[in-house]
Design an enzyme around this catalytic site. Structure first.
Site, PDB file in Angstrom:
ATOM      1  N   HIS A 236      33.899  42.367  50.008  1.00 41.75           N
ATOM      2  CA  HIS A 236      34.970  42.492  51.007  1.00 41.75           C
ATOM      3  C   HIS A 236      34.365  42.674  52.398  1.00 41.75           C
ATOM      4  O   HIS A 236      34.802  42.056  53.373  1.00 41.75           O
ATOM      5  CB  HIS A 236      35.849  43.719  50.717  1.00 41.75           C
ATOM      6  CG  HIS A 236      36.611  43.679  49.425  1.00 41.75           C
ATOM      7  ND1 HIS A 236      36.488  44.635  48.456  1.00 41.75           N
ATOM      8  CD2 HIS A 236      37.525  42.802  48.957  1.00 41.75           C
ATOM      9  CE1 HIS A 236      37.297  44.359  47.442  1.00 41.75           C
ATOM     10  NE2 HIS A 236      37.938  43.242  47.715  1.00 41.75           N
TER      11      HIS A 236
ATOM     12  N   LYS B 173      48.617  46.368  39.409  1.00 40.55           N
ATOM     13  CA  LYS B 173      47.431  47.198  39.167  1.00 40.55           C
ATOM     14  C   LYS B 173      47.778  48.687  39.161  1.00 40.55           C
ATOM     15  O   LYS B 173      48.747  49.101  39.775  1.00 40.55           O
ATOM     16  CB  LYS B 173      46.381  46.922  40.240  1.00 40.55           C
ATOM     17  CG  LYS B 173      45.805  45.517  40.146  1.00 40.55           C
ATOM     18  CD  LYS B 173      44.788  45.263  41.237  1.00 40.55           C
ATOM     19  CE  LYS B 173      44.177  43.870  41.054  1.00 40.55           C
ATOM     20  NZ  LYS B 173      43.239  43.555  42.130  1.00 40.55           N
TER      21      LYS B 173
ATOM     22  N   ARG C 174      36.344  33.522  46.085  1.00 38.25           N
ATOM     23  CA  ARG C 174      35.043  33.672  45.435  1.00 38.25           C
ATOM     24  C   ARG C 174      34.673  32.451  44.611  1.00 38.25           C
ATOM     25  O   ARG C 174      33.527  32.070  44.520  1.00 38.25           O
ATOM     26  CB  ARG C 174      35.045  34.908  44.524  1.00 38.25           C
ATOM     27  CG  ARG C 174      35.062  36.212  45.290  1.00 38.25           C
ATOM     28  CD  ARG C 174      35.356  37.362  44.379  1.00 38.25           C
ATOM     29  NE  ARG C 174      36.674  37.180  43.763  1.00 38.25           N
ATOM     30  CZ  ARG C 174      37.170  37.943  42.839  1.00 38.25           C
ATOM     31  NH1 ARG C 174      36.468  38.938  42.359  1.00 38.25           N
ATOM     32  NH2 ARG C 174      38.381  37.725  42.361  1.00 38.25           N
TER      33      ARG C 174
ATOM     34  N   SER D  83      36.131  44.573  42.215  1.00 40.05           N
ATOM     35  CA  SER D  83      36.236  46.037  42.216  1.00 40.05           C
ATOM     36  C   SER D  83      36.258  46.577  40.791  1.00 40.05           C
ATOM     37  O   SER D  83      35.646  47.611  40.503  1.00 40.05           O
ATOM     38  CB  SER D  83      37.496  46.461  42.960  1.00 40.05           C
ATOM     39  OG  SER D  83      37.414  46.026  44.297  1.00 40.05           O
TER      40      SER D  83
HETATM   41  N1  COA Z   1      34.255  40.205  47.330  1.00 43.07           N
HETATM   42  C1  COA Z   1      34.340  40.920  46.210  1.00 43.07           C
HETATM   43  N2  COA Z   1      35.461  41.057  45.503  1.00 43.07           N
HETATM   44  C2  COA Z   1      36.536  40.451  45.969  1.00 43.07           C
HETATM   45  C3  COA Z   1      36.534  39.686  47.129  1.00 43.07           C
HETATM   46  C4  COA Z   1      35.326  39.574  47.823  1.00 43.07           C
HETATM   47  N3  COA Z   1      35.213  38.875  48.943  1.00 43.07           N
HETATM   48  N4  COA Z   1      37.768  39.207  47.338  1.00 43.07           N
HETATM   49  C5  COA Z   1      38.515  39.652  46.330  1.00 43.07           C
HETATM   50  N5  COA Z   1      37.772  40.405  45.511  1.00 43.07           N
HETATM   51  C6  COA Z   1      38.198  41.023  44.258  1.00 43.07           C
HETATM   52  C7  COA Z   1      38.826  42.356  44.412  1.00 43.07           C
HETATM   53  O1  COA Z   1      37.869  43.369  44.351  1.00 43.07           O
HETATM   54  C8  COA Z   1      39.765  42.387  43.251  1.00 43.07           C
HETATM   55  O2  COA Z   1      39.063  42.763  42.098  1.00 43.07           O
HETATM   56  P1  COA Z   1      39.803  43.472  40.876  1.00 43.07           P
HETATM   57  O3  COA Z   1      40.904  42.562  40.424  1.00 43.07           O
HETATM   58  O4  COA Z   1      38.721  43.618  39.899  1.00 43.07           O
HETATM   59  O5  COA Z   1      40.326  44.774  41.389  1.00 43.07           O
HETATM   60  C9  COA Z   1      40.183  40.942  43.103  1.00 43.07           C
HETATM   61  O6  COA Z   1      39.196  40.204  43.722  1.00 43.07           O
HETATM   62  C10 COA Z   1      41.442  40.562  43.805  1.00 43.07           C
HETATM   63  O7  COA Z   1      41.934  41.644  44.441  1.00 43.07           O
HETATM   64  P2  COA Z   1      42.322  41.801  45.966  1.00 43.07           P
HETATM   65  O8  COA Z   1      41.595  40.917  46.886  1.00 43.07           O
HETATM   66  O9  COA Z   1      42.307  43.269  46.246  1.00 43.07           O
HETATM   67  O10 COA Z   1      43.692  41.248  45.940  1.00 43.07           O
HETATM   68  P3  COA Z   1      44.824  41.752  45.083  1.00 43.07           P
HETATM   69  O11 COA Z   1      45.140  40.595  44.222  1.00 43.07           O
HETATM   70  O12 COA Z   1      44.591  43.058  44.449  1.00 43.07           O
HETATM   71  O13 COA Z   1      45.838  41.980  46.269  1.00 43.07           O
HETATM   72  C11 COA Z   1      47.825  41.775  47.470  1.00 43.07           C
HETATM   73  C12 COA Z   1      47.023  41.373  46.241  1.00 43.07           C
HETATM   74  C13 COA Z   1      47.718  43.263  47.763  1.00 43.07           C
HETATM   75  C14 COA Z   1      47.356  41.000  48.669  1.00 43.07           C
HETATM   76  C15 COA Z   1      49.260  41.392  47.117  1.00 43.07           C
HETATM   77  O14 COA Z   1      49.611  42.018  45.893  1.00 43.07           O
HETATM   78  C16 COA Z   1      50.219  41.821  48.177  1.00 43.07           C
HETATM   79  O15 COA Z   1      50.367  41.160  49.178  1.00 43.07           O
HETATM   80  N6  COA Z   1      50.936  42.951  47.936  1.00 43.07           N
HETATM   81  C17 COA Z   1      51.885  43.491  48.886  1.00 43.07           C
HETATM   82  C18 COA Z   1      53.308  43.306  48.372  1.00 43.07           C
HETATM   83  C19 COA Z   1      53.750  41.877  48.583  1.00 43.07           C
HETATM   84  O16 COA Z   1      53.932  41.399  49.676  1.00 43.07           O
HETATM   85  N7  COA Z   1      53.944  41.178  47.452  1.00 43.07           N
HETATM   86  C20 COA Z   1      54.360  39.790  47.478  1.00 43.07           C
HETATM   87  C21 COA Z   1      53.156  38.894  47.643  1.00 43.07           C
HETATM   88  S1  COA Z   1      53.649  37.206  47.796  1.00 43.07           S
END
Ligand code: COA
Length: 167
Positions: free
Chosen positions: A21, A46, A95, A133
């Site tokens: 990140h 999650k 990724r 993560s």
């Molecule tokens: N390097 C390392 N890991 C990375 C990464 C990077 N550059 N980019 C993503 N990841 C990993 C994260 O660590 C995470 O790992 P995990 O699943 O093991 O925890 C995974 O990729 C994806 O997670 P993240 O990037 O945190 O995204 P998310 O899918 O958890 O987040 C939100 C999704 C929060 C953006 C989305 O749920 C959201 O917008 N929520 C708000 C409510 C909303 O508007 N909902 C409607 C959406 S249309």
């Protein structure tokens, strides 16, 4: 130069923030006037290991070196948060090809909800392409060395959280 001040929002669960990140955010800090790291209270069904306040705190520690990067928590729709902070761009890291389908779906939904916001993708640096993560949490919980994956303060928080317990 157009004189426009462009704010990008980089959303995620950040449970916890990893070097993958941080790499994306540091590169974004050089591209946009302001980058807001938006830590979602909950996301994608999650059940985070760290509460929202702690995830925000750890992200702030890991990102302290960039003056134009702010970290904020949010518990609304992402597009509502982005509008409230005056953002023009939603930024996500990619990724691998496997990330694309979900990201394409997310960006499509967000475009319908807020057509004025553009989703942009930055490819994750190849040395971080395997990071997530949940994998880092698992390695920490099993006593593995996580120093290559996270900021030292995040590592200490993981050791404290999972140190001597099981997953
Ligand atoms: N390097 C390392 N890991 C990375 C990464 C990077 N550059 N980019 C993503 N990841 C990993 C994260 O660590 C995470 O790992 P995990 O699943 O093991 O925890 C995974 O990729 C994806 O997670 P993240 O990037 O945190 O995204 P998310 O899918 O958890 O987040 C939100 C999704 C929060 C953006 C989305 O749920 C959201 O917008 N929520 C708000 C409510 C909303 O508007 N909902 C409607 C959406 S249309």
């Amino acid at each position: 130069m157009s004189g426009k001040c462009i704010t990008a929002v980089y959303p995620g669960t950040f449970d916890p923030i990893t070097n993958g990140h941080t790499d994306v955010i540091g590169r974004a800090a050089g591209l946009f006037d302001r980058v807001i790291v938006a830590v979602a209270a909950v996301g994608g069904g999650k059940n985070p290991a760290f509460d929202l306040g702690r995830r925000v705190e750890l992200a702030r520690l890991a990102l302290a070196q960039w003056e134009n990067v702010e970290v904020r928590g949010f518990d609304t729709l992402l597009v509502e948060f982005a509008r409230a902070v005056g953002a023009r761009v939603l930024l996500r890291g990619l990724r691998a090809v496997s990330d694309f389908e979900y990201e394409f779906q997310l960006s499509g939904m967000n475009r319908v909800l807020a057509p004025e916001l553009e989703t942009l993708f930055l490819p994750t640096a190849e040395q971080h392409a395997y990071l997530s993560s949940s994998l880092v949490r698992e390695v920490a919980a099993l006593g593995g060395d996580i120093t290559a994956f996270v900021h030292p303060e995040v590592g200490a928080a993981l050791t404290h959280r999972f140190g001597k317990s099981s997953v």
